[in-house]
Design a protein around this motif. Structure first.
Motif, PDB file in Angstrom:
ATOM      1  N   PHE A  90      20.490  12.422 -18.808  1.00 10.04           N
ATOM      2  CA  PHE A  90      19.220  13.069 -18.469  1.00 10.04           C
ATOM      3  C   PHE A  90      18.455  13.346 -19.758  1.00 10.04           C
ATOM      4  O   PHE A  90      19.030  13.358 -20.853  1.00 10.04           O
ATOM      5  CB  PHE A  90      19.417  14.367 -17.672  1.00 10.04           C
ATOM      6  N   ALA A  91      17.152  13.526 -19.615  1.00 17.92           N
ATOM      7  CA  ALA A  91      16.306  13.977 -20.715  1.00 17.92           C
ATOM      8  C   ALA A  91      16.002  15.445 -20.460  1.00 17.92           C
ATOM      9  O   ALA A  91      15.699  15.828 -19.326  1.00 17.92           O
ATOM     10  CB  ALA A  91      15.017  13.172 -20.780  1.00 17.92           C
ATOM     11  N   GLU A  92      16.093  16.255 -21.498  1.00 10.23           N
ATOM     12  CA  GLU A  92      15.890  17.698 -21.313  1.00 10.23           C
ATOM     13  C   GLU A  92      14.817  18.240 -22.235  1.00 10.23           C
ATOM     14  O   GLU A  92      14.728  17.873 -23.393  1.00 10.23           O
ATOM     15  CB  GLU A  92      17.190  18.465 -21.566  1.00 10.23           C
ATOM     16  N   MET A  93      13.994  19.099 -21.662  1.00 14.73           N
ATOM     17  CA  MET A  93      13.101  19.924 -22.461  1.00 14.73           C
ATOM     18  C   MET A  93      13.315  21.373 -22.028  1.00 14.73           C
ATOM     19  O   MET A  93      13.667  21.640 -20.873  1.00 14.73           O
ATOM     20  CB  MET A  93      11.645  19.513 -22.285  1.00 14.73           C
ATOM     21  N   ARG A 151      10.821   7.639  -6.774  1.00 10.16           N
ATOM     22  CA  ARG A 151      11.552   8.900  -6.572  1.00 10.16           C
ATOM     23  C   ARG A 151      12.159   9.336  -7.894  1.00 10.16           C
ATOM     24  O   ARG A 151      12.798   8.534  -8.584  1.00 10.16           O
ATOM     25  CB  ARG A 151      12.657   8.755  -5.520  1.00 10.16           C
ATOM     26  N   LEU A 152      11.965  10.600  -8.231  1.00  6.04           N
ATOM     27  CA  LEU A 152      12.452  11.159  -9.489  1.00  6.04           C
ATOM     28  C   LEU A 152      13.278  12.399  -9.182  1.00  6.04           C
ATOM     29  O   LEU A 152      12.885  13.218  -8.349  1.00  6.04           O
ATOM     30  CB  LEU A 152      11.264  11.533 -10.381  1.00  6.04           C
ATOM     31  N   GLN A 153      14.424  12.543  -9.852  1.00  3.21           N
ATOM     32  CA  GLN A 153      15.278  13.705  -9.649  1.00  3.21           C
ATOM     33  C   GLN A 153      15.248  14.595 -10.888  1.00  3.21           C
ATOM     34  O   GLN A 153      15.365  14.106 -12.018  1.00  3.21           O
ATOM     35  CB  GLN A 153      16.720  13.276  -9.372  1.00  3.21           C
ATOM     36  N   THR A 154      15.096  15.899 -10.677  1.00  2.00           N
ATOM     37  CA  THR A 154      15.091  16.849 -11.784  1.00  2.00           C
ATOM     38  C   THR A 154      15.955  18.059 -11.432  1.00  2.00           C
ATOM     39  O   THR A 154      16.207  18.345 -10.272  1.00  2.00           O
ATOM     40  CB  THR A 154      13.664  17.337 -12.108  1.00  2.00           C
ATOM     41  N   VAL A 155      16.369  18.753 -12.475  1.00  2.00           N
ATOM     42  CA  VAL A 155      17.160  19.977 -12.327  1.00  2.00           C
ATOM     43  C   VAL A 155      16.550  21.046 -13.228  1.00  2.00           C
ATOM     44  O   VAL A 155      16.120  20.750 -14.353  1.00  2.00           O
ATOM     45  CB  VAL A 155      18.635  19.720 -12.706  1.00  2.00           C
ATOM     46  N   ALA A 156      16.496  22.278 -12.728  1.00  2.00           N
ATOM     47  CA  ALA A 156      16.018  23.409 -13.528  1.00  2.00           C
ATOM     48  C   ALA A 156      17.085  24.497 -13.531  1.00  2.00           C
ATOM     49  O   ALA A 156      17.580  24.887 -12.471  1.00  2.00           O
ATOM     50  CB  ALA A 156      14.707  23.950 -12.970  1.00  2.00           C
ATOM     51  N   PHE A 173      14.934  22.324 -18.325  1.00  2.00           N
ATOM     52  CA  PHE A 173      14.374  21.384 -17.355  1.00  2.00           C
ATOM     53  C   PHE A 173      14.894  19.989 -17.687  1.00  2.00           C
ATOM     54  O   PHE A 173      14.630  19.461 -18.765  1.00  2.00           O
ATOM     55  CB  PHE A 173      12.846  21.407 -17.414  1.00  2.00           C
ATOM     56  N   GLN A 174      15.649  19.420 -16.761  1.00  2.00           N
ATOM     57  CA  GLN A 174      16.340  18.157 -17.008  1.00  2.00           C
ATOM     58  C   GLN A 174      15.829  17.074 -16.060  1.00  2.00           C
ATOM     59  O   GLN A 174      15.776  17.270 -14.842  1.00  2.00           O
ATOM     60  CB  GLN A 174      17.848  18.369 -16.833  1.00  2.00           C
ATOM     61  N   ILE A 175      15.458  15.942 -16.643  1.00  2.00           N
ATOM     62  CA  ILE A 175      14.910  14.809 -15.895  1.00  2.00           C
ATOM     63  C   ILE A 175      15.984  13.732 -15.807  1.00  2.00           C
ATOM     64  O   ILE A 175      16.430  13.202 -16.831  1.00  2.00           O
ATOM     65  CB  ILE A 175      13.653  14.240 -16.591  1.00  2.00           C
TER      66      ILE A 175
END
Length: 373
Positions: A90-93, A151-156, A173-175
């Motif tokens: 994942f990419a995280e900011m 479709r995009l999945q993210t996690v916070a 916030f993870q993409i």
């Protein structure tokens, strides 16, 4: 923005290590680890779910939380056909909050609730922006076509303290790097994502700075949100006090973790081992005051009072409030001209995302008060 390439278990450890035990004060039993969201290419939310540690680790390992089916097989470091680092999971900011605003939230439950809402709005706008602009590649190598993500999945994941046990409101916030497009799971074009990060960061800052609800609650407590810096003017002088040992503890913990990894190759430390490492990081060079005295708001309030914080005094000695500005009060030609001037001063060429970043920052500097819409 960073790319995380470790396993699901390593991602869980990473999130746990980024907060102190003081965060447990805020969490009720059974609270989920992460808020999972699926967004379509138009920025609309398709599904949401709360992930526990096991489900979150599975998502990092490319298991769809909604169907429990595999979204592909991540390549491991050194595996044939990949880089020495392995597949990015994942990419995280991190959606950060100015320190003085974190202090205000620790002092006043009403501000805490308003800040939660404002951070939620910031995450929602960032998620929508990324869904609208993310792409992937379709076709054989050398003949690939860039197509939008469907479709995009993210996690916070919300944290309210720093590793050192200070007030520090932030959202991981993870993409997810697995996206749905053209009938199958594919890899997110992370190079394109990195080009958008300036606009994304400006957007997160803008939503917090312009949030009407947050500004109104702060005003009721005699506190002023500076639209340019995002800091609470009356509390900014206490920032250093509430950042006591963050850098030192993080450096200590990183060295201890590196030493453990070297002595236990291929293993992951359990919660007991990690708790011991955290305690050791705190103990190294620790002042006499024990960190447990700062475990929640009561400890922070006592320490601030000792340093001269008096809420009644702030209510009596109010700073001049910034006059709220509506988006419609801005002149489009002025904003456009200034944003292009800044683009040209930075580089000879730029992208639409660079322009969006400059526009967003200039709107924020004007002190606009408005909802994300």
């Amino acid at each position: 923005m960073i790319l995380f390439r470790g396993t699901g278990a390593a991602a869980c450890r990473y999130l746990e290590s980024d907060r102190s035990r003081a965060d447990d004060y805020y969490l009720e039993g059974g609270t989920a680890l992460a808020a999972f969201t699926v967004t379509d290419g138009g920025g609309e939310v398709l599904a949401t779910s709360e992930l526990d540690a096991e489900a979150y680790a599975g998502w990092v390992d490319w298991i769809d939380p909604l169907t429990t089916k595999s979204m592909g097989k991540p390549r491991l470091p050194g595996e044939e056909g990949t880089t020495k680092h392995g597949s990015p999971r994942f990419a995280e900011m991190v959606v950060n909050t100015p320190k003085s605003l974190s202090i205000a939230a620790a002092l006043h439950p009403e501000v805490s609730d308003a800040l939660d809402a404002a951070q939620g709005d910031a995450v929602a706008e960032i998620r929508r922006f990324i869904a609208l602009h993310s792409v992937t590649r379709v076709g054989p190598r050398g003949h690939q076509e860039v197509v939008p993500v469907e479709r995009l999945q993210t996690v916070a994941v919300v944290h309210k303290t720093s590793r050192a046990g200070d007030p520090h409101r932030h959202v991981h916030f993870q993409i997810g790097t697995r996206v749905w497009a053209a009938g199958k799971w594919r890899g997110l074009d992370t190079a394109a994502l990195f080009k958008q990060q300036g606009a994304i960061r400006a957007l997160g800052t803008a939503v917090l700075a312009a949030h009407p609800g947050l500004a109104q609650v702060l005003d009721r407590h005699g506190l002023t949100l500076d639209p340019v810096t995002g800091e609470v003017a009356e509390l900014e002088s206490f920032n250093a006090l509430m950042s006591k040992r963050g850098a030192q503890v993080e450096k200590n913990l990183a060295a201890i973790e590196a030493s453990w990894d070297e002595a236990h190759p291929g293993q992951e430390p359990g919660p007991v081992v990690h708790a011991r490492m955290t305690a050791a990081a705190w103990a190294k060079g620790r002042p006499q005051k024990r960190p447990t005295t700062l475990a929640h708001e009561d400890g922070w309030r006592d320490e601030l009072a000792e340093a001269g914080y008096d809420p009644e005094l702030f209510l009596q000695r109010r700073l001049p409030a910034h006059a709220p500005i509506d988006v419609d009060d801005l002149k489009i030609q002025t904003i456009a001209s200034r944003s292009l001037d800044r683009c040209a001063a930075a580089a000879s060429t730029w992208t639409r995302h660079t322009v969006a970043e400059k526009v967003t920052r200039i709107v924020t500097e004007h002190g606009v008060r408005a909802t994300p819409a």
